[in-house]
Design a protein around this motif. Structure first.
Motif, PDB file in Angstrom:
ATOM      1  N   ASN A  23       0.913  -1.089  -0.108  1.00 16.50           N
ATOM      2  CA  ASN A  23       0.031   0.052   0.066  1.00 16.50           C
ATOM      3  C   ASN A  23       0.803   1.430  -0.123  1.00 16.50           C
ATOM      4  O   ASN A  23       0.856   2.111  -0.862  1.00 16.50           O
ATOM      5  N   GLN A  27       1.700   4.152  -3.398  1.00 12.94           N
ATOM      6  CA  GLN A  27       0.595   5.611  -3.362  1.00 12.94           C
ATOM      7  C   GLN A  27       1.712   6.938  -3.441  1.00 12.94           C
ATOM      8  O   GLN A  27       2.921   6.740  -3.085  1.00 12.94           O
ATOM      9  N   THR A  36       5.264   7.674  -6.900  1.00 15.21           N
ATOM     10  CA  THR A  36       4.991   6.309  -5.687  1.00 15.21           C
ATOM     11  C   THR A  36       6.466   5.922  -5.636  1.00 15.21           C
ATOM     12  O   THR A  36       7.406   6.059  -6.608  1.00 15.21           O
TER      13      THR A  36
END
Length: 63
Positions: A23, A27, A36
């Motif tokens: 995760n 992001q 990212t």
């Protein structure tokens, strides 16, 4: 082992599991210019930037 694999391993160590690490890695991060971590981890320079951010997190500093 390439830079992406190294960053994935380090992220898993910092976050404690693969899902949380994935995760974070996918992001966009303001500290990384809106990229990212995985996007940047393909080059040596990007790898070093992402590694530094993960080290900050491991010491309790938010990114």
């Amino acid at each position: 082992m390439n830079y992406v694999e190294l960053i994935q391993r380090q992220a898993e160590q910092v976050f404690g599991n693969k899902d949380k690490a994935d995760n974070w890695l996918t992001q966009p991060k303001t500290a990384l210019g809106g990229s990212t971590p995985l996007e940047l981890a393909h080059t040596e320079t990007g790898y070093k930037l992402v590694k530094a951010e993960l080290e900050k997190l491991s010491h309790g500093f938010a990114c």
